[in-house]
Enzyme design. Structure first.
Site, PDB file in Angstrom:
ATOM      1  N   ARG A   7      -4.457 -14.633   0.718  1.00  0.00           N
ATOM      2  CA  ARG A   7      -5.351 -13.485   0.554  1.00  0.00           C
ATOM      3  C   ARG A   7      -6.736 -13.860   1.074  1.00  0.00           C
ATOM      4  O   ARG A   7      -7.459 -14.618   0.438  1.00  0.00           O
ATOM      5  CB  ARG A   7      -5.422 -13.066  -0.912  1.00  0.00           C
ATOM      6  CG  ARG A   7      -4.069 -12.717  -1.515  1.00  0.00           C
ATOM      7  CD  ARG A   7      -4.225 -12.326  -2.977  1.00  0.00           C
ATOM      8  NE  ARG A   7      -2.942 -11.990  -3.587  1.00  0.00           N
ATOM      9  CZ  ARG A   7      -2.169 -12.863  -4.235  1.00  0.00           C
ATOM     10  NH1 ARG A   7      -2.564 -14.113  -4.371  1.00  0.00           N
ATOM     11  NH2 ARG A   7      -1.022 -12.480  -4.754  1.00  0.00           N
ATOM     12  N   ARG A  66      -1.887   0.858 -11.403  1.00  0.00           N
ATOM     13  CA  ARG A  66      -1.550  -0.383 -12.101  1.00  0.00           C
ATOM     14  C   ARG A  66      -2.731  -0.981 -12.850  1.00  0.00           C
ATOM     15  O   ARG A  66      -2.555  -1.926 -13.611  1.00  0.00           O
ATOM     16  CB  ARG A  66      -0.986  -1.411 -11.115  1.00  0.00           C
ATOM     17  CG  ARG A  66      -1.865  -1.731  -9.917  1.00  0.00           C
ATOM     18  CD  ARG A  66      -1.052  -2.515  -8.868  1.00  0.00           C
ATOM     19  NE  ARG A  66      -1.745  -2.708  -7.609  1.00  0.00           N
ATOM     20  CZ  ARG A  66      -2.346  -3.811  -7.260  1.00  0.00           C
ATOM     21  NH1 ARG A  66      -2.367  -4.832  -8.075  1.00  0.00           N
ATOM     22  NH2 ARG A  66      -2.930  -3.927  -6.095  1.00  0.00           N
ATOM     23  N   ARG A  79      -3.158 -12.932   5.670  1.00  0.00           N
ATOM     24  CA  ARG A  79      -3.227 -11.469   5.678  1.00  0.00           C
ATOM     25  C   ARG A  79      -4.616 -11.039   6.141  1.00  0.00           C
ATOM     26  O   ARG A  79      -5.623 -11.597   5.693  1.00  0.00           O
ATOM     27  CB  ARG A  79      -2.947 -10.915   4.282  1.00  0.00           C
ATOM     28  CG  ARG A  79      -2.945  -9.390   4.218  1.00  0.00           C
ATOM     29  CD  ARG A  79      -2.555  -8.887   2.824  1.00  0.00           C
ATOM     30  NE  ARG A  79      -3.526  -9.242   1.807  1.00  0.00           N
ATOM     31  CZ  ARG A  79      -3.361  -9.039   0.496  1.00  0.00           C
ATOM     32  NH1 ARG A  79      -2.231  -8.498   0.073  1.00  0.00           N
ATOM     33  NH2 ARG A  79      -4.287  -9.384  -0.366  1.00  0.00           N
ATOM     34  N   HIS A  82      -6.021  -7.899  -9.885  1.00  0.00           N
ATOM     35  CA  HIS A  82      -6.264  -9.168  -9.201  1.00  0.00           C
ATOM     36  C   HIS A  82      -6.604 -10.316 -10.135  1.00  0.00           C
ATOM     37  O   HIS A  82      -6.273 -11.465  -9.856  1.00  0.00           O
ATOM     38  CB  HIS A  82      -7.344  -8.987  -8.121  1.00  0.00           C
ATOM     39  CG  HIS A  82      -6.756  -8.562  -6.819  1.00  0.00           C
ATOM     40  ND1 HIS A  82      -6.493  -9.423  -5.793  1.00  0.00           N
ATOM     41  CD2 HIS A  82      -6.305  -7.354  -6.422  1.00  0.00           C
ATOM     42  CE1 HIS A  82      -5.934  -8.766  -4.797  1.00  0.00           C
ATOM     43  NE2 HIS A  82      -5.814  -7.516  -5.144  1.00  0.00           N
ATOM     44  N   ASN A  86       3.537  -5.026  -5.646  1.00  0.00           N
ATOM     45  CA  ASN A  86       2.526  -4.542  -6.591  1.00  0.00           C
ATOM     46  C   ASN A  86       2.083  -3.126  -6.242  1.00  0.00           C
ATOM     47  O   ASN A  86       2.082  -2.223  -7.083  1.00  0.00           O
ATOM     48  CB  ASN A  86       1.308  -5.465  -6.596  1.00  0.00           C
ATOM     49  CG  ASN A  86       1.676  -6.894  -6.912  1.00  0.00           C
ATOM     50  OD1 ASN A  86       2.776  -7.180  -7.355  1.00  0.00           O
ATOM     51  ND2 ASN A  86       0.748  -7.803  -6.681  1.00  0.00           N
ATOM     52  N   ASP A  87       1.668  -2.917  -5.002  1.00  0.00           N
ATOM     53  CA  ASP A  87       1.240  -1.584  -4.585  1.00  0.00           C
ATOM     54  C   ASP A  87       2.432  -0.650  -4.404  1.00  0.00           C
ATOM     55  O   ASP A  87       2.345   0.536  -4.729  1.00  0.00           O
ATOM     56  CB  ASP A  87       0.446  -1.662  -3.280  1.00  0.00           C
ATOM     57  CG  ASP A  87      -1.043  -1.854  -3.530  1.00  0.00           C
ATOM     58  OD1 ASP A  87      -1.523  -1.422  -4.595  1.00  0.00           O
ATOM     59  OD2 ASP A  87      -1.727  -2.450  -2.683  1.00  0.00           O
TER      60      ASP A  87
END
Length: 755
Positions: free
Chosen positions: A469, A637, A505, A362, A626-627
């Site tokens: 986010r 990661r 989200r 992040h 990303n995930d």
């Protein structure tokens, strides 16, 4: 043995220089294994030659003089094979080579183990005995285990020593520390170290601005600890027998000790900042106890460290005022957090370097959102030695240059100038649509987590927010925000982009996004309780947040809500029911709320296979690459040891993305990409070729992505995607796409070195 191992590793890791580290290492091993000789040989950088760097038992004059290749001697054999060699009578072995200057002719038993770090042999640890009897399994296991553990410490000590030599003018070349590119770009500035304030070992080297003030602050902290311990003892009078209460007497004696108090004051008088002086004195004092034969006295080292931490806490609690951030600050730390990054005034921050994390953590995502370069996973980073040093951050190559020379500074100054010129040239694209050369429109949204992103996003021509986010408002508080507290944040975002869509989200905590006031401790957090799993288990959190979102959208009707970490259709059904319930409650209360579009994030492999079924239950899908990449490749990661295996252009990833896209379209629903792949110019070509309907990127990458879209046809992108699917190596896929960018006249988007 375990305690001995831990103690040796700690001492080696805290050494001020490479020579100190190696001296500590050989002395401790010789004592622990009760051998006649312990030596360490290191590999000369860029070669296959070993040099005797430290010894206990051989002639000290041989240090630095004995040199041999991997083809020579038993030590060379250990390095060549990269495995232990254990012999009863070394002189009888065919590879034995005698060095007269060492005086080792008296020793027969030989055990050598390699020191390996990141697949590279750094050196060889050797122990020897006079007896003609090989070493037992326990000795081999001990030395092998120690070699593994000290590899990183040796590399870190090596870097620390190089930095000290740089500062003394003894190194003519630049010191380069390598990591992973976390955010593209280059920056030249001054290092500012951030650290966990409760950890004495993380305190950086820093000079005292006012020696008298530092001494006064330290003495005041000692008095505070003395009072604190007296209060603790008073509380424990009835709970502990008299003999156990003597522990507090021992603490009081240590607080009066000239070694701890006087030693710290002396270090301050020499010019050190009080926390730095305390750190160094506690290390020295604790080591003295650890080397004692008496077991009781050895255990007192832990008491000294505890006292040190208590004094440090009191020191840092004092209202002394943190040194203000300077212009051109490069934030550096063992594990830089998003909140630490956010504390630096944006006008001062130009780069970030973290010993932990990867390009998908992040803090790297936030760095990209802010448009500043980042280097992640520089795990050998000697953080404590870098505060106040001039550094260059190379976010493309994942490198940190310490005390750069004139030539390196000139080269990166030129590169930074080219970056600014490219950004200026691309600014003209902000008002132009993202349309391919054959007329296909691909909307570009922006990823955001901060209200500060609004103005730059609008100036860059964002067509909405593809991912907001909502974790950041939760992370900066010491409790869950109420419904009323959340509404203004969401309302500002929705109003700023109206009538363009804004995707909020739902709360996605867990994994690498913990909340201090809602700790989730698990052995495997990325496969555990996170994202939608938490909020469905706590519907009060989900309802509070979605009510706030819905109320914030009143009269605007540009709200989209996105559900994260979905792995099955039941979770979508339950989330839809709760969202409908939240809206029904508001309607009953007299509000006039429209029906927002609902979406599902595709970031779990199971969701790829369920894409069509999921799409039928919502209005759109959004791929969080990303995930998805880390789950598909089984690569954490944020783990620097395996970060080199994290390849977004891996053939398996490309096939999964294609399958998700086809599933959404079979259900007649659009599908977007909101992960970091959407901001990678090379990956954008593939996403365009697959048929994705929109992209959502960081503010800093928006015009670059638009440039790619306006420079290709979808037909050409499709052909490149089909060609990429035939390749089996992600590096070859990258080469294919970089060449395509250069051929299209977009060489400025290719990483330096390839241009």
């Amino acid at each position: 043995m375990l305690k001995t191992l831990q103690r040796i590793v700690e001492e080696v890791g805290s050494a001020a220089s490479m020579s100190d580290a190696l001296a500590i290492l050989v002395a401790n091993i010789r004592t622990a294994l009760k051998v006649n000789v312990c030596s360490v040989y290191l590999v000369m950088p860029g070669s296959e030659h070993l040099v005797l760097m430290a010894t206990e038992g051989l002639n000290a004059t041989a240090v630095g003089k004995v040199r041999l290749s991997f083809e020579e001697g038993l030590v060379g054999l250990v390095a060549q094979r990269a495995e232990p060699v254990n012999l009863d009578d070394a002189p009888q072995h065919a590879r034995y080579r005698y060095f007269p200057e060492t005086g080792e002719q008296r020793y027969h038993a030989f055990l050598g183990v390699p020191i390996i770090h990141q697949r590279r042999v750094l050196g060889v640890l050797v122990v020897q005995k006079r007896a003609r009897r090989g070493f037992g399994e326990s000795a081999v296991a001990f030395l092998s285990t120690l070699a593994v553990q000290v590899a990183v410490a040796i590399r870190q000590a090596e870097l620390s020593g190089e930095i000290q030599r740089l500062l003394r003018g003894e190194l003519p070349t630049d010191l380069i520390i390598r990591g992973l590119g976390g955010s593209p770009g280059v920056a030249i500035g001054t290092a500012r170290v951030v650290y966990a304030q409760a950890d004495l070992e993380k305190v950086p080297d820093r000079s005292a601005d006012d020696i008298e003030e530092e001494i006064a602050a330290f003495e005041h902290a000692v008095e505070d600890v003395r009072e604190e311990l007296a209060q603790i003892r008073q509380r424990m009078v009835r709970a502990l027998p008299a003999e156990e209460q003597t522990l507090f007497d021992a603490y009081a004696m240590m607080l009066d000790s000239d070694h701890l108090i006087g030693g710290t004051v002396q270090r301050i008088e020499e010019g050190a900042w009080a926390p730095t002086a305390l750190r160094d004195t506690v290390r020295k004092y604790a080591r003295t106890f650890e080397e004692m034969d008496d077991a009781y006295l050895r255990e007192r080292a832990a008491d000294i460290r505890d006292l040190g931490r208590r004094i440090l806490s009191q020191l840092l609690a004092q209202e002394r005022g943190e040194t203000p951030y300077r212009e051109n600050t490069v934030l550096i730390g063992d594990d830089v957090s998003a909140s630490q990054l956010a504390e630096v005034p944006p006008e001062c921050l130009i780069g970030v370097v973290s010993a932990r994390g990867s390009s998908s953590s992040h803090v790297a995502i936030l760095a990209r959102a802010l448009g500043i370069p980042a280097v992640m996973g520089a795990e050998n980073l000697p953080v404590g030695r870098l505060d106040g040093r001039e550094v260059i951050v190379d976010g493309y190559g994942g490198r940190l240059f310490v005390q750069p020379g004139r030539q390196v500074r000139r080269e990166f100054t030129r590169l930074a100038r080219e970056e600014r010129e490219l950004a200026r040239d691309l600014s003209g694209l902000a008002s132009k649509p993202a349309i391919t050369l054959d007329g296909v429109t691909l909307p570009i949204y922006v990823n955001s987590g901060l209200l500060a992103d609004v103005e730059p996003a609008l100036k860059s021509g964002a067509e909405g927010v593809g991912l907001y986010r909502t974790e950041f408002p939760y992370m900066v508080r010491d409790r869950f925000p109420s419904e009323e507290e959340q509404i203004p944040t969401y309302r500002q975002m929705l109003q700023a982009f109206h009538p363009r869509p804004v995707t909020l989200r739902t709360l996605d905590i867990g994994g690498d996004k913990p909340l201090a006031y809602f700790p989730v401790r698990e052995d495997n957090p990325f496969l555990g309780w996170r994202g939608i799993r938490i909020t469905l288990d706590h519907p009060e959190l989900f309802l509070t947040q979605t009510r706030a979102m819905l109320r914030a959208s009143d009269g605007l009707d540009n709200l989209r809500i996105l559900f994260p970490m979905i792995s099955n259709v039941a979770e979508v059904d339950e989330a839809n029911e709760l969202l409908t319930r939240a809206r029904d409650e508001l309607l009953e209360e007299g509000a006039s709320i429209g029906v927002p579009q609902r979406g599902v994030m595709i970031e779990v492999p199971s969701a790829v296979y369920l894409a069509e079924a999921l799409a039928r239950r919502v209005d759109y899908l959004s791929v969080g690459t990303n995930d998805l990449v880390q789950y598909l490749l089984a690569v954490d990661r944020n783990n620097t040891r395996v970060a080199s295996l994290y390849h977004p252009l891996h053939p398996a990833v490309l096939q999964a993305l294609q399958q998700a896209c086809e599933g959404a379209h079979r259900a007649g629903k659009p599908i977007y990409v909101c992960g970091e792949m959407a901001g990678d110019p090379a990956a954008v070509i593939l996403l365009l070729g697959m048929g994705y309907d929109a992209l959502s990127v960081s503010v800093a990458g928006l015009t670059r992505v638009k440039w790619v879209i306006r420079s290709f046809t979808r037909v050409r992108a499709r052909a490149l995607f089909e060609e990429a699917l035939r390749l089996e190596d992600p590096l070859h896929v990258r080469e294919l796409l970089d060449d395509a960018l250069i051929e299209a006249g977009l060489g400025g988007l290719v990483r330096p070195g390839k241009r």
